[in-house]
Design an enzyme around this catalytic site. Structure first.
Site, PDB file in Angstrom:
ATOM      1  N   HIS A 175      -0.158  -4.531 -13.790  1.00 63.15           N
ATOM      2  CA  HIS A 175      -1.544  -4.941 -13.985  1.00 63.15           C
ATOM      3  C   HIS A 175      -2.271  -3.952 -14.888  1.00 63.15           C
ATOM      4  O   HIS A 175      -2.019  -2.746 -14.838  1.00 63.15           O
ATOM      5  CB  HIS A 175      -2.276  -5.022 -12.647  1.00 63.15           C
ATOM      6  CG  HIS A 175      -1.618  -5.919 -11.654  1.00 63.15           C
ATOM      7  ND1 HIS A 175      -1.183  -7.185 -11.968  1.00 63.15           N
ATOM      8  CD2 HIS A 175      -1.314  -5.730 -10.347  1.00 63.15           C
ATOM      9  CE1 HIS A 175      -0.650  -7.743 -10.893  1.00 63.15           C
ATOM     10  NE2 HIS A 175      -0.712  -6.874  -9.904  1.00 63.15           N
TER      11      HIS A 175
ATOM     12  N   GLU B  43      -4.451  -2.446  -6.554  1.00 62.95           N
ATOM     13  CA  GLU B  43      -4.282  -3.127  -5.274  1.00 62.95           C
ATOM     14  C   GLU B  43      -3.518  -2.257  -4.293  1.00 62.95           C
ATOM     15  O   GLU B  43      -3.002  -1.184  -4.640  1.00 62.95           O
ATOM     16  CB  GLU B  43      -3.543  -4.453  -5.474  1.00 62.95           C
ATOM     17  CG  GLU B  43      -2.137  -4.302  -6.027  1.00 62.95           C
ATOM     18  CD  GLU B  43      -1.515  -5.632  -6.451  1.00 62.95           C
ATOM     19  OE1 GLU B  43      -2.256  -6.602  -6.657  1.00 62.95           O
ATOM     20  OE2 GLU B  43      -0.295  -5.681  -6.585  1.00 62.95           O
TER      21      GLU B  43
ATOM     22  N   HIS C 272       5.808  -3.264 -10.439  1.00 61.42           N
ATOM     23  CA  HIS C 272       6.055  -3.577  -9.038  1.00 61.42           C
ATOM     24  C   HIS C 272       6.457  -5.040  -8.872  1.00 61.42           C
ATOM     25  O   HIS C 272       6.231  -5.868  -9.751  1.00 61.42           O
ATOM     26  CB  HIS C 272       4.800  -3.301  -8.195  1.00 61.42           C
ATOM     27  CG  HIS C 272       3.626  -4.139  -8.605  1.00 61.42           C
ATOM     28  ND1 HIS C 272       2.832  -3.849  -9.689  1.00 61.42           N
ATOM     29  CD2 HIS C 272       3.107  -5.289  -8.078  1.00 61.42           C
ATOM     30  CE1 HIS C 272       1.876  -4.751  -9.806  1.00 61.42           C
ATOM     31  NE2 HIS C 272       2.023  -5.648  -8.850  1.00 61.42           N
TER      32      HIS C 272
ATOM     33  N   ARG D 203       3.682 -10.346 -16.620  1.00 62.73           N
ATOM     34  CA  ARG D 203       5.058 -10.428 -16.128  1.00 62.73           C
ATOM     35  C   ARG D 203       6.016  -9.801 -17.133  1.00 62.73           C
ATOM     36  O   ARG D 203       6.008 -10.132 -18.319  1.00 62.73           O
ATOM     37  CB  ARG D 203       5.476 -11.879 -15.890  1.00 62.73           C
ATOM     38  CG  ARG D 203       4.683 -12.587 -14.823  1.00 62.73           C
ATOM     39  CD  ARG D 203       5.301 -13.944 -14.488  1.00 62.73           C
ATOM     40  NE  ARG D 203       4.384 -14.748 -13.711  1.00 62.73           N
ATOM     41  CZ  ARG D 203       3.608 -15.694 -14.224  1.00 62.73           C
ATOM     42  NH1 ARG D 203       3.672 -15.978 -15.509  1.00 62.73           N
ATOM     43  NH2 ARG D 203       2.781 -16.365 -13.449  1.00 62.73           N
TER      44      ARG D 203
END
Length: 322
Positions: A103, A120, A178, A198
């Site tokens: 991200h 996150e 991740h 991605r």
């Protein structure tokens, strides 16, 4: 308006890697479905949750923001960079492996208009034997070596796999490569963002039968090759009615507590509080009123609520703004 704990109608999101395990929490999941995400509390163009209980029932979180602002969000929460609720709370059912992804941060020039970066954290609610996640790159990986590996279809050789168990916690700052693996249920606290880049998706088709889009150049641009400050921990709380800090970021603080009996707590005028009930059942009480709560439920406590009590035998996560 008299402040009270808000429950929301979740937005259920179908994903190629999803299943139907969120049904165990009473969420609206059909048999043989592929529900990967329950957006439990959110105010985003891709999904805005509506209140399920009390005086504000039927109002979206965006409407609450415009009508009640600081009373609900607090002095910090009302000043989010994009004017929306600053966090997005999810429950994830990973029946299959998620894509390998990364991200961006708030300062990335390639962000879609109006979108924030995405830091996150994950709390593992359940994990099947042998469950793993991908958590960061192997030491010494550079942009050049990773780009070559992607070109040569050897990206998995550069990724770190980590075994997981229920109760594990992972902090994932923007820039961390991740991927959740098959066989886990996860509670996720994140910035209010839906931007995903991605790197790899196992060459599988999406729900529409077509390969899902990869974002190689954006991913290579935003990866923190020397590490973004990601941390992991097991989460044994030292005793009942005590908070254990799991994550402290510029965007949120997340703590874990085990309720045994009655726990006196309070909100502040600066920030709302979110509780995710991970295990058990009990009730929340405030100002002479009470409401039952159970595993899988997420509550938004207004900044103006002040004193409240948790009772029962519960494992809860508490999230608020730093």
């Amino acid at each position: 308006m008299k402040s009270y704990p808000l429950k929301f109608i979740p937005e259920m999101k179908e994903r190629v890697w999803g299943g139907n395990s969120l049904a165990k929490f009473g969420l609206p999941v059909k048999e043989n479905s592929k529900i990967g995400e329950g957006w439990m509390i959110g105010d985003h163009p891709n999904g805005t949750t509506k209140v399920a209980n009390g005086e504000l029932a039927g109002l979206g979180l965006d409407e609450i923001r415009s009508k009640y602002g600081e009373l609900i969000f607090g002095t910090k929460g009302i000043n989010s960079p994009n004017g929306r609720f600053p966090l997005l709370l999810k429950l994830l059912d990973c029946e299959d492996d998620l894509s390998v992804q990364v991200h961006p941060g708030d300062d990335y020039a390639g962000l879609p208009e109006g979108e924030l970066g995405k830091t996150e954290m994950w709390y593992i609610l359940e994990a099947k034997p042998g469950a793993k996640i991908i958590y960061g790159l192997k030491p010494g990986t550079t942009r050049e070596s990773l780009a070559e590996a992607i070109e040569g279809k050897r990206i998995l050789d550069y990724l770190q796999e980590v075994p997981v168990a229920a109760g594990d916690s992972f902090y994932i700052p923007a820039g961390t490569v991740h991927a959740l693996g098959a066989g886990v249920l996860v509670a996720e606290v994140q910035q209010n963002s839906d931007t995903v880049y991605r790197l790899y998706d196992y060459d599988r088709p999406g729900l529409d039968g077509k390969p899902r889009e990869l974002h190689i150049e954006d991913s290579l641009n935003v990866i923190a090759y020397e590490g973004a400050g990601a941390t992991r921990m097991t989460t044994e709380v030292p005793g009942p009615n005590q908070w254990l800090k799991l994550a402290h970021s510029p965007y949120f603080i997340v703590e874990k507590g085990v309720v045994n009996g009655r726990w006196e707590l309070q909100t502040s005028k600066e920030t709302f509080v979110i509780h995710i009930v991970c295990e058990g059942s009990g009730q929340i009480s405030w100002d002479g009123e009470s409401m039952p709560i159970k595993a899988g439920e997420c509550l938004l406590l207004p900044a103006s609520l002040e004193n409240y009590q948790l009772e029962g035998n519960l494992t809860v996560l508490r999230s608020y703004l730093p």
